[in-house]
Design a protein around this motif. Structure first.
Motif, PDB file in Angstrom:
ATOM      1  N   LEU A  23     159.327 -45.449 -64.419  1.00  0.00           N
ATOM      2  CA  LEU A  23     160.730 -45.188 -64.069  1.00  0.00           C
ATOM      3  C   LEU A  23     161.362 -46.318 -63.248  1.00  0.00           C
ATOM      4  O   LEU A  23     162.582 -46.407 -63.167  1.00  0.00           O
ATOM      5  CB  LEU A  23     160.845 -43.864 -63.306  1.00  0.00           C
ATOM      6  CG  LEU A  23     160.398 -42.617 -64.075  1.00  0.00           C
ATOM      7  CD1 LEU A  23     160.458 -41.398 -63.164  1.00  0.00           C
ATOM      8  CD2 LEU A  23     161.218 -42.416 -65.329  1.00  0.00           C
ATOM      9  N   SER A  24     160.534 -47.174 -62.653  1.00  0.00           N
ATOM     10  CA  SER A  24     161.066 -48.264 -61.822  1.00  0.00           C
ATOM     11  C   SER A  24     161.713 -49.366 -62.654  1.00  0.00           C
ATOM     12  O   SER A  24     162.424 -50.215 -62.102  1.00  0.00           O
ATOM     13  CB  SER A  24     159.968 -48.865 -60.944  1.00  0.00           C
ATOM     14  OG  SER A  24     159.102 -49.685 -61.711  1.00  0.00           O
ATOM     15  N   GLU A  25     161.431 -49.354 -63.959  1.00  0.00           N
ATOM     16  CA  GLU A  25     161.984 -50.358 -64.872  1.00  0.00           C
ATOM     17  C   GLU A  25     161.711 -51.776 -64.365  1.00  0.00           C
ATOM     18  O   GLU A  25     162.621 -52.569 -64.133  1.00  0.00           O
ATOM     19  CB  GLU A  25     163.475 -50.123 -65.118  1.00  0.00           C
ATOM     20  CG  GLU A  25     163.755 -48.794 -65.792  1.00  0.00           C
ATOM     21  CD  GLU A  25     165.231 -48.481 -65.989  1.00  0.00           C
ATOM     22  OE1 GLU A  25     166.095 -49.350 -65.745  1.00  0.00           O
ATOM     23  OE2 GLU A  25     165.509 -47.333 -66.381  1.00  0.00           O
ATOM     24  N   GLY A  26     160.418 -52.067 -64.194  1.00  0.00           N
ATOM     25  CA  GLY A  26     160.022 -53.404 -63.730  1.00  0.00           C
ATOM     26  C   GLY A  26     160.380 -53.657 -62.280  1.00  0.00           C
ATOM     27  O   GLY A  26     160.699 -54.781 -61.904  1.00  0.00           O
ATOM     28  N   PHE A  27     160.332 -52.639 -61.457  1.00  0.00           N
ATOM     29  CA  PHE A  27     160.673 -52.693 -60.038  1.00  0.00           C
ATOM     30  C   PHE A  27     162.138 -53.072 -59.812  1.00  0.00           C
ATOM     31  O   PHE A  27     162.495 -53.624 -58.776  1.00  0.00           O
ATOM     32  CB  PHE A  27     159.747 -53.641 -59.259  1.00  0.00           C
ATOM     33  CG  PHE A  27     158.345 -53.112 -59.127  1.00  0.00           C
ATOM     34  CD1 PHE A  27     158.051 -52.090 -58.248  1.00  0.00           C
ATOM     35  CD2 PHE A  27     157.314 -53.629 -59.896  1.00  0.00           C
ATOM     36  CE1 PHE A  27     156.768 -51.593 -58.126  1.00  0.00           C
ATOM     37  CE2 PHE A  27     156.023 -53.145 -59.782  1.00  0.00           C
ATOM     38  CZ  PHE A  27     155.756 -52.124 -58.899  1.00  0.00           C
ATOM     39  N   SER A  28     162.992 -52.729 -60.765  1.00  0.00           N
ATOM     40  CA  SER A  28     164.423 -53.008 -60.601  1.00  0.00           C
ATOM     41  C   SER A  28     165.190 -51.804 -60.048  1.00  0.00           C
ATOM     42  O   SER A  28     166.356 -51.940 -59.690  1.00  0.00           O
ATOM     43  CB  SER A  28     165.040 -53.445 -61.937  1.00  0.00           C
ATOM     44  OG  SER A  28     164.978 -52.387 -62.881  1.00  0.00           O
ATOM     45  N   ARG A  29     164.524 -50.647 -59.955  1.00  0.00           N
ATOM     46  CA  ARG A  29     165.145 -49.454 -59.372  1.00  0.00           C
ATOM     47  C   ARG A  29     164.410 -49.130 -58.072  1.00  0.00           C
ATOM     48  O   ARG A  29     163.198 -49.012 -58.038  1.00  0.00           O
ATOM     49  CB  ARG A  29     165.071 -48.292 -60.357  1.00  0.00           C
ATOM     50  CG  ARG A  29     165.885 -48.584 -61.634  1.00  0.00           C
ATOM     51  CD  ARG A  29     165.900 -47.445 -62.624  1.00  0.00           C
ATOM     52  NE  ARG A  29     166.479 -46.265 -61.993  1.00  0.00           N
ATOM     53  CZ  ARG A  29     166.032 -45.030 -62.230  1.00  0.00           C
ATOM     54  NH1 ARG A  29     165.027 -44.817 -63.056  1.00  0.00           N
ATOM     55  NH2 ARG A  29     166.597 -44.005 -61.629  1.00  0.00           N
ATOM     56  N   LEU A  30     165.175 -48.985 -56.992  1.00  0.00           N
ATOM     57  CA  LEU A  30     164.595 -48.899 -55.649  1.00  0.00           C
ATOM     58  C   LEU A  30     163.733 -47.659 -55.423  1.00  0.00           C
ATOM     59  O   LEU A  30     162.579 -47.771 -55.003  1.00  0.00           O
ATOM     60  CB  LEU A  30     165.700 -48.971 -54.590  1.00  0.00           C
ATOM     61  CG  LEU A  30     165.213 -48.936 -53.138  1.00  0.00           C
ATOM     62  CD1 LEU A  30     164.298 -50.115 -52.846  1.00  0.00           C
ATOM     63  CD2 LEU A  30     166.395 -48.904 -52.188  1.00  0.00           C
TER      64      LEU A  30
END
Length: 108
Positions: A23-30
């Motif tokens: 769910l972080s989408e490559g750590f792009s969502r905090l």
């Protein structure tokens, strides 16, 4: 807290972290990114407590890994709409069966 309660905590934290990783989408969502770091940290802390309380490492790791695999696959199918087929189900059954054999062997 007993070893198996810590093991359940370790499993829940690891599953949360793994799902959050997707769910972080490559750590792009905090928020999911934070859950990844906190979840894995808590999982390893709880697993270290399991080992300190005396559960054999082979048994603890087998249960932790197999439960994590099965639960992540289940969440993927139910909530993330990921596909599943008979071969995947058979693999999960074999993984879980292997853990049962490891647990039974450790009791012998």
């Amino acid at each position: 807290m007993g070893a198996y309660l810590y093991l359940a905590l370790a499993i829940a934290a690891e599953v949360t972290a793994t799902i959050s990783l997707k769910l972080s989408e490559g750590f792009s969502r905090l928020t999911p990114s934070i859950l990844v770091v906190v979840g894995y940290g808590l999982a390893f802390f709880a697993l270290s407590r399991v080992l300190k309380l005396g559960l054999p490492i082979g048994v603890a790791y087998a249960i932790w890994a197999a439960a994590g695999v099965a639960l992540v696959a289940l969440v993927g199918v139910l909530f993330l709409k990921e596909p599943i087929n008979l071969a995947m189900i058979s693999g999960l059954v074999l993984v879980i069966g292997g853990v049962v054999l490891i647990e039974a062997g450790s009791q012998a």
